[in-house]
Design a protein around this motif. Sequence first.
Motif, mmCIF file in Angstrom:
data_model
loop_
_atom_site.group_PDB
_atom_site.id
_atom_site.type_symbol
_atom_site.label_atom_id
_atom_site.label_comp_id
_atom_site.label_asym_id
_atom_site.label_seq_id
_atom_site.Cartn_x
_atom_site.Cartn_y
_atom_site.Cartn_z
ATOM 1 N N SER A 2 37.966 47.567 37.150
ATOM 2 C CA SER A 2 37.313 46.481 36.408
ATOM 3 C C SER A 2 36.281 47.049 35.443
ATOM 4 O O SER A 2 35.384 47.777 35.840
ATOM 5 N N THR A 42 34.243 41.878 36.889
ATOM 6 C CA THR A 42 34.043 42.229 38.296
ATOM 7 C C THR A 42 33.621 41.013 39.103
ATOM 8 O O THR A 42 34.098 40.801 40.228
ATOM 9 N N TYR A 47 35.630 39.355 42.435
ATOM 10 C CA TYR A 47 34.989 39.017 43.711
ATOM 11 C C TYR A 47 35.098 37.529 44.009
ATOM 12 O O TYR A 47 35.314 37.128 45.156
ATOM 13 N N GLU A 70 38.336 41.710 45.892
ATOM 14 C CA GLU A 70 37.559 42.941 45.719
ATOM 15 C C GLU A 70 38.158 44.142 46.459
ATOM 16 O O GLU A 70 37.899 45.291 46.087
ATOM 17 N N LEU A 119 39.854 46.692 44.251
ATOM 18 C CA LEU A 119 39.096 47.466 43.276
ATOM 19 C C LEU A 119 38.962 48.927 43.701
ATOM 20 O O LEU A 119 38.575 49.229 44.831
ATOM 21 N N VAL A 178 34.568 50.454 39.039
ATOM 22 C CA VAL A 178 34.010 49.493 38.097
ATOM 23 C C VAL A 178 33.264 50.268 37.007
ATOM 24 O O VAL A 178 33.193 51.490 37.042
ATOM 25 N N SER A 226 28.733 46.434 35.857
ATOM 26 C CA SER A 226 29.129 45.639 37.020
ATOM 27 C C SER A 226 28.023 45.690 38.073
ATOM 28 O O SER A 226 28.081 46.454 39.036
ATOM 29 N N ALA A 250 29.292 45.710 44.634
ATOM 30 C CA ALA A 250 30.038 46.425 43.588
ATOM 31 C C ALA A 250 29.425 47.788 43.304
ATOM 32 O O ALA A 250 30.101 48.694 42.801
#
Length: 292
Positions: A34, A40, A44, A49, A52, A55, A59, A65
């Motif tokens: 992301s 991001t 979520y 998430e 992922l 990021v 983010s 994150a």
Amino acid sequence: MRIILRPLLVLLLAAAIASATGTRSRAEPSRVLSIGGSITEIVYLLGEEDRLVAVDSTSLYPPSAHELPNVGYLRRLAVEPILALAPDLILAEGDAGPEAVIEQLDAAGVALVRTEHTTDIAGVGRKIRTVASALGRAADGERLAGEITTRATALSQQARAHPNPPRVLFLLSVGKGAPLAAGRDTAAAGIIEAAGGVNAISGYEGYKPLSPEAAVLADPEIVLVPDRTLEQMGGPQAILQRPEIAPTRAARTGRIVSVDGLLVFGFGPRIAEAVALLSAAFHPGPASAKPQ
């Protein structure tokens, strides 16, 4: 010395990564990268998430994150660290770049979905739908987009119904040189208007250094800054006493508003909260829009 991968080398690296990690279905990506704080947040919000793998540095929300690998600032990306993570889907803000890097990633065969750059509430809904569709969650995206934009629009209509909307000057940065002020077609202008204010700068688009003459002409009633800018400058008085700001109504009345930059200017799924927050600051009193 910086090493730049040429397109052919990028393709070879991508092929090697794909061979090592196995073939994945683009309909159900399992390794998602992301790029963009609002992207991001949407991942979520959808409860995806766990997909992922990394990021970017914008983010910042939710806090969890921060635990993911970081590929750097969304407008200063590099090909090598992204491909090294073997993503099977990259979700990126429309202004992610540089464009040469985006082109190399696309040439490498990585599925890449970019959202549009938006500065209005309706655009947030489109952004949510785009991300949700890329993750195979189109129906949930449609529902969430409708709920979020409906609530934000209602709050915006309430805020814009206030008489005498204040003139608001947004400063992106304040340092040794002239501060950068937001003109037309910016996220700052969009959220100011959505929250019932008037962007004080209308003579140009984007962000440009603010001259003392332009500040006097704009004559804002409120100066709006990100929290980070406020901290860097040592507090509200340091900003209000600057030569560009001191002659304005905002300085004379001490009206400066400091906000979480990602929340207010990110145009993500917390857009209703952003509108409510600014509306309360622009129109203090019992009639102000409040978060529901």
